[in-house]
Design a protein around this motif. Structure first.
Motif: not given
Length: 509
Positions: A367-377, A380-393
């Motif tokens: 997901l590009p860009g800093r955004r609001e919290a990801v919503a459940p779908q 699906w069962t989801l695991g979400v990282s914290e926002p990070t720069p491209v060098t820390a993907l």
């Protein structure tokens, strides 16, 4: 009709292949010569119907065979593929009434000689299934490479369609939401098949959907389809649909990209890997027929190309936007069914990104860009990282993987990685903390360290750790015990657990 969901774990095995195994000594004595075997089941019940899934080779010695006609009728009703009757010790020969019943109901009947064990028959079927699956995987891999090569040609859309027609040995067409044919490849089917394909395509891309209109080099309309009036309040269209017409198997897939396009296929047969090959083509065609990208998307595409050509992430970061944040999402189907490129793309679109990938049963979305919290779908069962720069993907990918494991272990729909708070750990310089962590954990392999970290994060729960890491609970116990032995520490001591937890965090920071 919508495409069927999950299927068997491997391609079906023709009955003739099993009969060709001379070491088994099997002999067909009744029923048709052709059958497709999906599984093997042994039962001596008078009526095994409630325990059959369909497609079984049912092995029996006839212990409770009282009414052969009723017995065979129930097997046919349950969808059994064939019966293997073991001669001796219950019956000296296959009962004639059973032979007549199998002929009457059209169920293949095999005679299993006394020297052949049922386990040997089952093992032979599983081996044949493994061989068939390997052949199909190789075929899918070759098809994927051929389609990717076609997508790199100067005329990518027609080239992909031509290659898909070759791989599936059928007719393919790219249609608009109004039924207009943009491109076709493969032999021309019968008129009723053409009409049925056009109708099927409108199921997944109904009239009124966005359309690109005729494309350069469009073929003349080969699939007639009259205009359709969209009904208000229509339910969401399925992403794929199937049908049959005569000896042809028909398929239709909706393309992504919001263009209202559909891929229609007519093939003489439906092999195990055809849906996967078609799914690969759908993803390629969705990308190739998407609207022209703007400057931001072009920059990101250029960055991806440079990464593929060996550039370092920090070198392409300016193309993605200095200071841009990225979030990695890992997802699995809540019902345990495998993911594929089609539902992966649908999930990515729901989360607002076209950057998705399927790694075995796990979908990974960027997901590009800093955004609001990801919503459940739903589903699906989801695991979400914290926002990070491209060098820390890579670190974000690890965070998302761990968060997904935690979500599955705790049976929650979504878990977001939370960065550790400073607290006491923040009083120690990062370089000294990391050096101490590496020295303390030096005896552990990466696998043991990750198991220990997961076990500690789940408060020492064997079962939850097993779910999170997708291994057996006994494996968790063995690994944690190995960690305790290598570290020479008492893992029941809270002070020890606390020190190890801080060390594991510093080691992977």
């Amino acid at each position: 009709m919508p495409d069927s969901p999950t299927g068997p774990p491997a391609p079906p095995i023709p009955l003739a292949e099993l009969l060709a195994r001379e070491e088994l000594g099997l002999r067909r004595i009744a029923g048709p010569a052709h059958a497709d075997l999906l599984w093997v089941h042994t039962s001596e019940m008078a009526d095994p119907y409630p325990y059959l899934l369909g497609g079984e080779l049912l092995l029996t010695a006839g212990v409770q065979l009282a009414d052969p006609d009723t017995y065979v009728a129930r097997l046919v009703e349950a969808g059994a593929a064939a019966v293997g009757f073991g001669v001796a010790p219950v019956h000296d020969t296959v009962p004639e009434a059973l032979v007549e019943a199998c002929d009457r109901h059209g169920l293949p009947l095999l005679e299993v000689p006394p020297e052949t064990r049922f386990a040997a028959v089952a093992r032979a079927v599983w081996r044949l299934m493994a061989e068939a699956r390997h052949r199909e995987l190789r075929r899918v891999t070759r098809a994927q490479q051929a389609l990717a090569t076609a997508a790199a040609r100067p005329d990518p859309v027609p080239a992909v369609l031509r290659q898909l027609a070759v791989q599936l040995e059928g007719r393919v067409a790219l249609l608009t939401a109004d039924g207009e044919v943009l491109h076709t490849a493969g032999g021309r089917p019968a008129p009723d098949v053409q009409t049925a394909l056009a109708r099927l395509a409108r199921v997944v891309a109904p009239a009124g959907s966005p359309s690109t209109g005729p494309a350069p080099g469009s073929a003349p309309g080969a699939f007639p389809a009259g205009p359709q009036t969209p009904s208000p309040g229509r339910k969401p269209s399925p992403s794929s649909a199937t049908d049959t017409r005569g000896g042809s198997h028909l398929f239709a897939y909706a393309l992504g990209g919001g263009q209202g396009l559909a891929l229609a296929l007519a093939t003489p047969r439906r092999d195990f890997g055809d849906h996967t090959v078609a799914g690969i083509a759908v993803v390629l065609l969705s990308l190739l027929t998407a609207p022209h990208q703007g400057a931001d998307a072009a920059g990101r595409s250029a960055a991806l190309v440079r990464l593929l050509l060996g550039a370092a992430p920090q070198d392409v970061a300016p193309l993605l936007g200095d200071g841009d944040s990225w979030t990695v999402v890992h997802a699995r189907r809540a019902d345990g069914t495998p993911a594929d490129p089609l539902n992966a793309g649908t999930l990515g679109a729901a989360l607002g990104s076209a950057l998705s990938d399927v790694d075995r049963e796990t979908v990974r979305i960027l997901l590009p860009g800093r955004r609001e919290a990801v919503a459940p779908q739903p589903g699906w069962t989801l695991g979400v990282s914290e926002p990070t720069p491209v060098t820390a993907l890579p670190d974000a990918d690890t965070q998302a993987s761990r968060a997904l494991g935690h979500a599955e272990a705790t049976r929650t729909a979504l878990t977001t990685h939370r960065p550790g708070v400073g607290g006491l750990a923040g009083l120690i310089p990062a370089d000294r903390a990391e050096a101490h962590a590496r020295a303390l954990l030096a005896p552990l392999t990466d696998t043991l360290a990750e198991t220990l970290r997961c076990w500690l994060s789940l408060h020492g729960s064997w079962d939850r750790t097993a779910v999170a890491m997708r291994i057996h609970r006994n494996t968790v116990r063995q690994r944690v015990a190995r960690c305790a032995a290598l570290l020479d520490m008492d893992l029941d001591d809270m002070d020890v657990r606390t020190e190890l937890w801080f060390a594991l965090r510093d080691r992977t920071r």
